[in-house]
Design a protein around this motif. Structure first.
Motif, PDB file in Angstrom:
ATOM      1  N   UNK A 122      43.680 -70.369 -50.319  1.00 52.20           N
ATOM      2  CA  UNK A 122      43.057 -71.026 -49.174  1.00 52.20           C
ATOM      3  C   UNK A 122      42.623 -72.448 -49.524  1.00 52.20           C
ATOM      4  N   UNK A 123      41.983 -72.622 -50.687  1.00 50.47           N
ATOM      5  CA  UNK A 123      41.424 -73.926 -51.044  1.00 50.47           C
ATOM      6  C   UNK A 123      42.391 -74.822 -51.819  1.00 50.47           C
ATOM      7  N   UNK A 124      43.398 -74.234 -52.473  1.00 49.35           N
ATOM      8  CA  UNK A 124      44.318 -75.047 -53.280  1.00 49.35           C
ATOM      9  C   UNK A 124      45.715 -75.137 -52.680  1.00 49.35           C
ATOM     10  N   UNK A 125      45.973 -74.317 -51.657  1.00 54.44           N
ATOM     11  CA  UNK A 125      47.313 -74.289 -51.083  1.00 54.44           C
ATOM     12  C   UNK A 125      47.762 -75.628 -50.527  1.00 54.44           C
ATOM     13  N   UNK A 126      46.856 -76.336 -49.840  1.00 59.32           N
ATOM     14  CA  UNK A 126      47.210 -77.632 -49.250  1.00 59.32           C
ATOM     15  C   UNK A 126      47.572 -78.658 -50.308  1.00 59.32           C
ATOM     16  N   UNK A 127      46.819 -78.658 -51.422  1.00 62.10           N
ATOM     17  CA  UNK A 127      47.108 -79.588 -52.512  1.00 62.10           C
ATOM     18  C   UNK A 127      48.480 -79.320 -53.121  1.00 62.10           C
ATOM     19  N   UNK A 128      48.800 -78.048 -53.231  1.00 60.34           N
ATOM     20  CA  UNK A 128      50.114 -77.688 -53.766  1.00 60.34           C
ATOM     21  C   UNK A 128      51.210 -78.176 -52.829  1.00 60.34           C
ATOM     22  N   UNK A 129      50.989 -78.007 -51.518  1.00 60.98           N
ATOM     23  CA  UNK A 129      51.974 -78.460 -50.538  1.00 60.98           C
ATOM     24  C   UNK A 129      52.155 -79.973 -50.580  1.00 60.98           C
ATOM     25  N   UNK A 130      51.042 -80.696 -50.761  1.00 55.41           N
ATOM     26  CA  UNK A 130      51.125 -82.164 -50.835  1.00 55.41           C
ATOM     27  C   UNK A 130      51.950 -82.589 -52.037  1.00 55.41           C
ATOM     28  N   UNK A 131      51.773 -81.895 -53.146  1.00 54.83           N
ATOM     29  CA  UNK A 131      52.562 -82.210 -54.341  1.00 54.83           C
ATOM     30  C   UNK A 131      54.045 -82.009 -54.085  1.00 54.83           C
ATOM     31  N   UNK A 132      54.362 -81.056 -53.196  1.00 57.90           N
ATOM     32  CA  UNK A 132      55.757 -80.767 -52.878  1.00 57.90           C
ATOM     33  C   UNK A 132      56.265 -81.602 -51.712  1.00 57.90           C
ATOM     34  N   UNK A 133      55.366 -82.398 -51.083  1.00 59.61           N
ATOM     35  CA  UNK A 133      55.757 -83.240 -49.963  1.00 59.61           C
ATOM     36  C   UNK A 133      55.951 -82.488 -48.654  1.00 59.61           C
ATOM     37  N   UNK A 134      55.211 -81.390 -48.471  1.00 62.29           N
ATOM     38  CA  UNK A 134      55.317 -80.575 -47.250  1.00 62.29           C
ATOM     39  C   UNK A 134      53.983 -80.615 -46.525  1.00 62.29           C
ATOM     40  N   UNK A 135      53.991 -80.887 -45.199  1.00 71.81           N
ATOM     41  CA  UNK A 135      52.747 -80.895 -44.437  1.00 71.81           C
ATOM     42  C   UNK A 135      52.419 -79.490 -43.944  1.00 71.81           C
ATOM     43  N   UNK A 136      51.153 -79.286 -43.553  1.00 69.41           N
ATOM     44  CA  UNK A 136      50.666 -77.961 -43.168  1.00 69.41           C
ATOM     45  C   UNK A 136      51.379 -77.415 -41.938  1.00 69.41           C
ATOM     46  N   UNK A 137      51.659 -78.290 -40.955  1.00 69.12           N
ATOM     47  CA  UNK A 137      52.318 -77.816 -39.733  1.00 69.12           C
ATOM     48  C   UNK A 137      53.734 -77.324 -40.018  1.00 69.12           C
ATOM     49  N   UNK A 138      54.444 -78.000 -40.873  1.00 71.22           N
ATOM     50  CA  UNK A 138      55.789 -77.557 -41.244  1.00 71.22           C
ATOM     51  C   UNK A 138      55.718 -76.204 -41.952  1.00 71.22           C
ATOM     52  N   UNK A 139      54.706 -76.067 -42.806  1.00 69.27           N
ATOM     53  CA  UNK A 139      54.526 -74.800 -43.507  1.00 69.27           C
ATOM     54  C   UNK A 139      54.151 -73.696 -42.525  1.00 69.27           C
ATOM     55  N   UNK A 145      47.127 -70.914 -41.172  1.00 71.07           N
ATOM     56  CA  UNK A 145      45.906 -70.981 -40.378  1.00 71.07           C
ATOM     57  C   UNK A 145      45.204 -72.331 -40.510  1.00 71.07           C
ATOM     58  N   UNK A 146      45.394 -73.008 -41.642  1.00 72.61           N
ATOM     59  CA  UNK A 146      44.674 -74.256 -41.885  1.00 72.61           C
ATOM     60  C   UNK A 146      45.089 -75.362 -40.923  1.00 72.61           C
ATOM     61  N   UNK A 147      46.215 -75.168 -40.236  1.00 67.81           N
ATOM     62  CA  UNK A 147      46.644 -76.137 -39.227  1.00 67.81           C
ATOM     63  C   UNK A 147      45.892 -75.936 -37.916  1.00 67.81           C
ATOM     64  N   UNK A 148      45.182 -74.803 -37.798  1.00 69.13           N
ATOM     65  CA  UNK A 148      44.520 -74.452 -36.534  1.00 69.13           C
ATOM     66  C   UNK A 148      43.015 -74.234 -36.694  1.00 69.13           C
TER      67      UNK A 148
END
Length: 197
Positions: A56-73, A126-129
C-alpha cells in the motif's frame, strides 16, 4: 482525499471478494490437515498484513521507478480482477501457484491465498480512487475476517459443506466481475487522454 466510512466499507467488501476467504476454506482445511491439524493463525495474519500494508505505502514508488502511473495500473488491475472473477465462477484455473509444500502453511495461506497477486493489484488500484487511510481500514477489516475464518475452520466445514462453499465462491465471482468492470470504466480515461494528445 477525505476519509469516509462508506468508502472504507466499499474497499472492505471489494477486498473481501478478492481475498475470498470463504471460497478458500476447502484449501485452508486441506493445508491445515497437511500441517498436522494446527495452523499458526496469528503468524499467518501478521505476514499477510505486512505484505499488503507494505505494498500500500511502497507500491506507488515501485511503479514510478518502472515508469507506470497509478491509473494505468488500475486498468491493468481491473483486467486481473475480471479474470480472477471468471476463475471463481467457471472453476478453471487462471492463476497458478508454484505448489511448493516445503515452505509450510504460512506461505500458501499468507501468500498467495490471502495477500496474493489479485489482492495486491487491487490495493494499488484503489490508490487512484481512495485515500491511504480508507484502504488501510479496509485491509485491517479483512485481516480480522481472515483471522476469524482461519480460527473457525472446523465450524465452517460442518455447517457449509462442499455445496455451500461452492455457491458462496460463485456468488462473489459475479460480484468481482462487476467491480472489475466499474474499475475499468473509472480509469480508462487515461488511454483516451493519451490518444488525444
Amino acid at each position: 482525499m477525505n476519509f469516509t466510512l462508506g468508502n472504507m466499507l466499499s474497499i472492505s467488501f471489494t477486498l473481501f471478494a478478492v481475498i475470498d476467504a470463504m471460497g478458500s476454506i476447502p484449501l485452508f482445511i486441506s493445508i491445515k490437515r497437511k500441517s498436522g491439524g494446527e495452523l499458526d493463525v496469528k503468524r499467518i495474519i501478521f505476514f499477510s498484513g505486512l505484505i499488503m500494508i507494505a505494498f500500500l505505502f511502497l507500491g506507488s514508488q515501485i511503479l514510478k521507478m518502472l515508469g507506470v502511473d497509478v491509473k494505468s495500473f488500475a486498468v491493468a488491475g481491473s483486467i486481473v480482477l475480471f479474470l480472477f472473477g471468471f476463475e471463481m465462477i467457471s472453476g478453471h484455473e487462471v492463476f497458478k501457484g508454484d505448489g511448493d509444500k516445503r515452505l509450510g502453511a504460512i506461505v500458501p495461506i499468507a501468500f498467495p491465498l490471502i495477500a496474493g497477486s489479485a489482492t495486491l493489484t487491487t490495493i494499488i488500484s484503489f490508490k487512484a480512487i481512495y485515500s491511504e487511510l480508507e484502504i488501510l481500514g479496509g485491509i485491517l477489516i479483512n485481516l480480522i475476517f481472515a483471522y476469524l475464518v482461519l480460527t473457525s475452520l472446523k465450524w465452517f466445514e460442518k455447517m457449509l459443506g462442499p455445496g455451500g462453499i461452492n455457491a458462496v465462491r460463485k456468488f462473489f465471482g459475479v460480484i468481482l466481475i462487476a467491480i472489475a468492470v466499474k474499475m475499468f470504466g473509472e480509469n480508462i480515461d487515461v488511454f483516451s487522454a493519451s490518444f488525444n494528445k
